[in-house]
Design a protein around this motif. Structure first.
Motif, PDB file in Angstrom:
ATOM      1  N   PRO A 170       0.827  -1.211   0.000  1.00 22.90           N
ATOM      2  CA  PRO A 170       0.000   0.000   0.000  1.00 22.90           C
ATOM      3  C   PRO A 170       0.867   1.270   0.000  1.00 22.90           C
ATOM      4  O   PRO A 170       1.962   1.292   0.587  1.00 22.90           O
ATOM      5  CB  PRO A 170      -0.801  -0.116   1.290  1.00 22.90           C
ATOM      6  CG  PRO A 170      -0.751  -1.570   1.663  1.00 22.90           C
ATOM      7  CD  PRO A 170       0.582  -2.048   1.189  1.00 22.90           C
ATOM      8  N   THR A 171       0.354   2.324  -0.636  1.00 21.49           N
ATOM      9  CA  THR A 171       1.156   3.520  -0.868  1.00 21.49           C
ATOM     10  C   THR A 171       1.676   4.130   0.427  1.00 21.49           C
ATOM     11  O   THR A 171       2.861   4.483   0.526  1.00 21.49           O
ATOM     12  CB  THR A 171       0.324   4.550  -1.649  1.00 21.49           C
ATOM     13  OG1 THR A 171      -0.118   3.962  -2.881  1.00 21.49           O
ATOM     14  CG2 THR A 171       1.149   5.786  -1.952  1.00 21.49           C
ATOM     15  N   GLY A 172       0.821   4.285   1.433  1.00 16.84           N
ATOM     16  CA  GLY A 172       1.234   4.941   2.666  1.00 16.84           C
ATOM     17  C   GLY A 172       2.372   4.224   3.359  1.00 16.84           C
ATOM     18  O   GLY A 172       3.351   4.850   3.801  1.00 16.84           O
ATOM     19  N   ILE A 173       2.263   2.898   3.477  1.00 16.40           N
ATOM     20  CA  ILE A 173       3.330   2.128   4.134  1.00 16.40           C
ATOM     21  C   ILE A 173       4.608   2.186   3.303  1.00 16.40           C
ATOM     22  O   ILE A 173       5.708   2.351   3.837  1.00 16.40           O
ATOM     23  CB  ILE A 173       2.880   0.672   4.351  1.00 16.40           C
ATOM     24  CG1 ILE A 173       1.662   0.626   5.271  1.00 16.40           C
ATOM     25  CG2 ILE A 173       4.028  -0.167   4.910  1.00 16.40           C
ATOM     26  CD1 ILE A 173       1.083  -0.765   5.456  1.00 16.40           C
ATOM     27  N   ALA A 174       4.460   2.051   1.969  1.00 21.28           N
ATOM     28  CA  ALA A 174       5.644   2.090   1.104  1.00 21.28           C
ATOM     29  C   ALA A 174       6.380   3.412   1.243  1.00 21.28           C
ATOM     30  O   ALA A 174       7.620   3.449   1.284  1.00 21.28           O
ATOM     31  CB  ALA A 174       5.236   1.849  -0.345  1.00 21.28           C
TER      32      ALA A 174
END
Length: 317
Positions: free
Chosen positions: A233-237
């Protein structure tokens, strides 16, 4: 004025329909004969060092195997110092000639600072009643030996790791474009795109605008950042990138392009790029990391991607 529309990709066709594009000798930058890269005693510093980068990849792989996230794109940079002033026009011509089917660009980003590069990746374009996106994910270095080069391309088309990485990106592009399209066409399997240094898995996604007022920039903003430059997921990445990379990406993995008053335009991903300032060049290269990634292979992939610029300036790793 915006550039004229690009012709469809053509070129060599591999078994199963995979296609790699031919050069476009009519491009004005390609037609010009560039000056040879002047011999220079470049000072080269890696940030981080390859061994440190590989450890960051290994740590990310371990976290993915624990189920924390699915993919992250980790980058590293090279800082080059030249004893002579930089010849940016000649660099740009060499970049265009080496990858004539790419998207060569140069633009000022601050007083005395220039972003330039030769991106292979179209984020999105709009031409009248048609959106086109061309996500690239899953790569392998080219070989100077023809038989080995073809073998690497064919192997990439069968690589479960790279097909998975590519599928994650294509799914994200499909989801982002769907609200803007009344019709959306996504091929079932990727094809191949080649640059002077790399083979890439490629999928061309096309759609019909649901709203005639939706511009190329509207869709580009919805797409950015794709998992091809960030992860999922974008936020974690994004958090993993901040924790792992010891530098600020700046304009690297952003987007550059143009748009006219009607909303037609073309936006590409700012990869295979460098920032030039004074006698310094700052190069960037990243690799998509998934749970089956090998740290040494991902480090080698970034080294191969650096070759786009290193060859243009006559420098070595």
């Amino acid at each position: 004025a915006p550039p004229s529309p690009r012709p469809p990709r053509g070129g060599v066709v591999f078994p199963g329909g995979a296609r790699c594009p031919p050069p476009r000798p009519t491009d004005p930058l390609v037609a010009l004969e560039p000056a040879a890269a002047a011999p220079a005693d470049w000072e080269v510093a890696a940030v981080p060092e390859p061994e440190v980068y590989a450890k960051g990849v290994a740590a990310a792989v371990e976290r993915m195997r624990r189920g924390e996230f699915d993919k992250v794109v980790l980058a590293r940079s090279l800082e080059l110092l030249s004893p002579e002033p930089l010849d940016l026009p000649s660099m740009l011509q060499r970049l265009a000639r080496r990858d004539p089917d790419g998207y060569t660009f140069a633009l000022p980003t601050a007083p005395g600072r220039t972003l330039l590069g030769a991106s292979p990746e179209l984020l999105v374009s709009r031409r009248g009643n048609r959106f086109t996106a061309n996500p690239l994910a899953g790569s392998t270095p080219r070989s100077a030996d023809l038989a080995e080069d073809v073998l690497r391309a064919a192997t990439l088309l069968r690589s479960e790791k790279d097909l998975h990485e590519h599928g994650v990106v294509v799914d994200a592009v499909r989801r982002a474009m769907a609200p803007y399209c009344s019709e959306l066409h996504v091929p079932e399997r990727p094809t191949l795109v080649r640059t002077a240094t790399m083979w890439h898995l490629s999928t061309t996604v096309t759609g019909v605008p649901a709203d005639p007022d939706a511009s190329a920039l509207d869709v580009a903003c919805a797409l950015h950042p794709t998992p091809a430059v960030c992860g999922t997921p974008t936020g974690i990445a994004r958090r993993v990138i901040r924790q792992t990379e010891p530098f600020d990406r700046g304009f690297f993995t952003g987007m550059v392009g143009w748009q006219d008053a009607s909303g037609d335009g073309e936006w590409v991903v700012t990869i295979r790029c460098a920032e030039a300032e004074g006698r310094r060049l700052r190069l960037f290269a990243g690799a998509g990391v998934v749970g089956t990634s090998d740290p040494e292979a991902e480090t080698a992939e970034t080294a191969a991607k650096f070759r786009t610029f290193l060859d243009a300036v006559g420098a070595e790793l």
